[in-house]
Write an enzyme that holds these catalytic residues in place. Structure first.
Site, PDB file in Angstrom:
ATOM      1  N   CYS A   1      -4.797   5.440  11.796  1.00  0.00           N
ATOM      2  CA  CYS A   1      -4.927   6.279  10.595  1.00  0.00           C
ATOM      3  C   CYS A   1      -6.085   5.771   9.730  1.00  0.00           C
ATOM      4  CB  CYS A   1      -3.609   6.258   9.821  1.00  0.00           C
ATOM      5  SG  CYS A   1      -3.582   7.355   8.399  1.00  0.00           S
ATOM      6  N   CYS A   2      -6.161   4.439   9.539  1.00  0.00           N
ATOM      7  CA  CYS A   2      -7.268   3.879   8.748  1.00  0.00           C
ATOM      8  C   CYS A   2      -8.609   4.160   9.418  1.00  0.00           C
ATOM      9  CB  CYS A   2      -7.109   2.366   8.571  1.00  0.00           C
ATOM     10  SG  CYS A   2      -6.052   1.886   7.184  1.00  0.00           S
TER      11      CYS A   2
ATOM     12  N   CYS B   1      -4.029   3.785  -0.294  1.00  0.00           N
ATOM     13  CA  CYS B   1      -3.350   5.075  -0.133  1.00  0.00           C
ATOM     14  C   CYS B   1      -1.859   4.918  -0.484  1.00  0.00           C
ATOM     15  CB  CYS B   1      -3.444   5.542   1.312  1.00  0.00           C
ATOM     16  SG  CYS B   1      -5.115   5.815   1.908  1.00  0.00           S
TER      17      CYS B   1
ATOM     18  N   CYS C   1       0.908   3.506   1.984  1.00  0.00           N
ATOM     19  CA  CYS C   1       0.761   2.131   2.478  1.00  0.00           C
ATOM     20  C   CYS C   1       0.673   1.119   1.341  1.00  0.00           C
ATOM     21  CB  CYS C   1      -0.475   2.035   3.361  1.00  0.00           C
ATOM     22  SG  CYS C   1      -0.379   3.153   4.756  1.00  0.00           S
TER      23      CYS C   1
ATOM     24  N   CYS D   1      -7.808  -2.858   5.937  1.00  0.00           N
ATOM     25  CA  CYS D   1      -7.858  -1.520   6.513  1.00  0.00           C
ATOM     26  C   CYS D   1      -8.899  -1.401   7.628  1.00  0.00           C
ATOM     27  CB  CYS D   1      -8.142  -0.487   5.439  1.00  0.00           C
ATOM     28  SG  CYS D   1      -9.543  -0.896   4.424  1.00  0.00           S
TER      29      CYS D   1
HETATM   30 FE1  SF4 Z   1      -3.744   5.908   6.568  1.00  0.00          FE
HETATM   31 FE2  SF4 Z   1      -2.435   4.072   5.150  1.00  0.00          FE
HETATM   32 FE3  SF4 Z   1      -4.870   3.545   6.127  1.00  0.00          FE
HETATM   33 FE4  SF4 Z   1      -4.558   5.280   4.114  1.00  0.00          FE
HETATM   34  S1  SF4 Z   1      -4.152   3.063   4.076  1.00  0.00           S
HETATM   35  S2  SF4 Z   1      -5.860   5.557   5.866  1.00  0.00           S
HETATM   36  S3  SF4 Z   1      -2.595   6.283   4.689  1.00  0.00           S
HETATM   37  S4  SF4 Z   1      -2.958   3.912   7.288  1.00  0.00           S
END
Ligand code: SF4
Length: 253
Positions: free
Chosen positions: A140-141, A223, A226, A249
């Protein structure tokens, strides 16, 4: 001076620095600049580090900001008005974070660029399944932060961050200037040596916008899925990806 050593004929017109040589520098040249600057600027005031960066890289330089606070954006707005400030708009920020971004746009002499991922959150849910952050935060990151940053940085030879050594053990050796061999660019960390007290003093001296979540028990803000509040005595970044063996991240590796 380092500016002269760069030998690039940069012209300071009193406002933003204009490069007389828009040619892209080669990685070896950027690396040499970074190595010399890291030695020369260790221990220098943050303003001097910031000025070196904007004098040296001109329009091929940007500041990156998570809008947890706007200290580094503010620092560069004083040194180089109109400087680009890149914000990674993941689509999963707290409203308080977007409020800081919007205050910066309204009140500071900087050019905020909100960079979005290729996929909206809905499109990502469709392709990867919902709540990817809860199953594979690295993926996701990568989709929402790492790839967008790489895309944004393609236009620059150097970028600045607000990384500080006292934020966490993983950041204890952060240099003020470094060559990122993977990106082939120079990373500038003007407040690397600052303590939290230094940050607080700067915020109060200049009335810099700060994320309201800090007052509500958050030690570090990313975010919303998280990020959790931190407990007394915890490392400020302990509230990031608290369910995983993850503390970064991927933007700063
Ligand atoms: Fe995704 Fe969490 Fe990374 Fe944001 S911090 S990009 S929601 S995994």
């Amino acid at each position: 001076s380092l500016l002269n050593a760069s030998g690039l004929g940069l012209v300071n017109l009193g406002g933003p620095v204009v490069s007389a040589d828009p040619e892209r520098r080669k990685p070896a040249e950027l690396q040499a600049l970074a190595v010399a600057a890291a030695a020369d600027l260790e221990g220098a005031p943050a303003e001097e580090i910031a000025k070196w960066a904007t004098d040296t890289f001109g329009e091929r330089f940007c500041v990156t900001s998570s809008m947890a606070d706007a200290v580094v954006a503010h620092l560069f707005s004083r040194v180089s008005p109109g400087v680009d400030v890149v914000f990674l708009d993941t689509g999963l920020h707290f409203p308080e974070t977007l409020k800081v971004r919007d205050t910066v746009i309204r009140t500071m002499n900087v050019n905020v660029r909100s960079i979005r991922p290729r996929l909206t959150v809905g499109q990502q849910d469709g392709e990867y399944g919902p709540r990817l952050f809860a199953r594979s935060p690295d993926e996701c990151c990568f989709l929402r932060k790492v790839e967008p940053l790489e895309r944004a940085l393609a236009e620059y030879d150097s970028w600045a961050t607000g990384l500080r050594r006292d934020e966490s053990p993983t950041r204890a050796n952060t240099p003020v200037v470094a060559f990122d061999a993977k990106k082939g660019k120079v990373k500038v960390n003007p407040i690397a040596a600052w303590t939290q007290d230094d940050v607080d003093a700067y915020i109060s001296r200049w009335n810099v916008p700060v994320n309201e979540l800090f007052k509500k028990g958050y030690g570090s803000i990313g975010c919303w899925p998280c990020t959790r509040r931190t407990k007394a005595g915890e490392d400020p970044r302990a509230g990031r990806w608290a369910m995983f063996e993850k503390t970064e991240c991927g933007l700063h590796v």
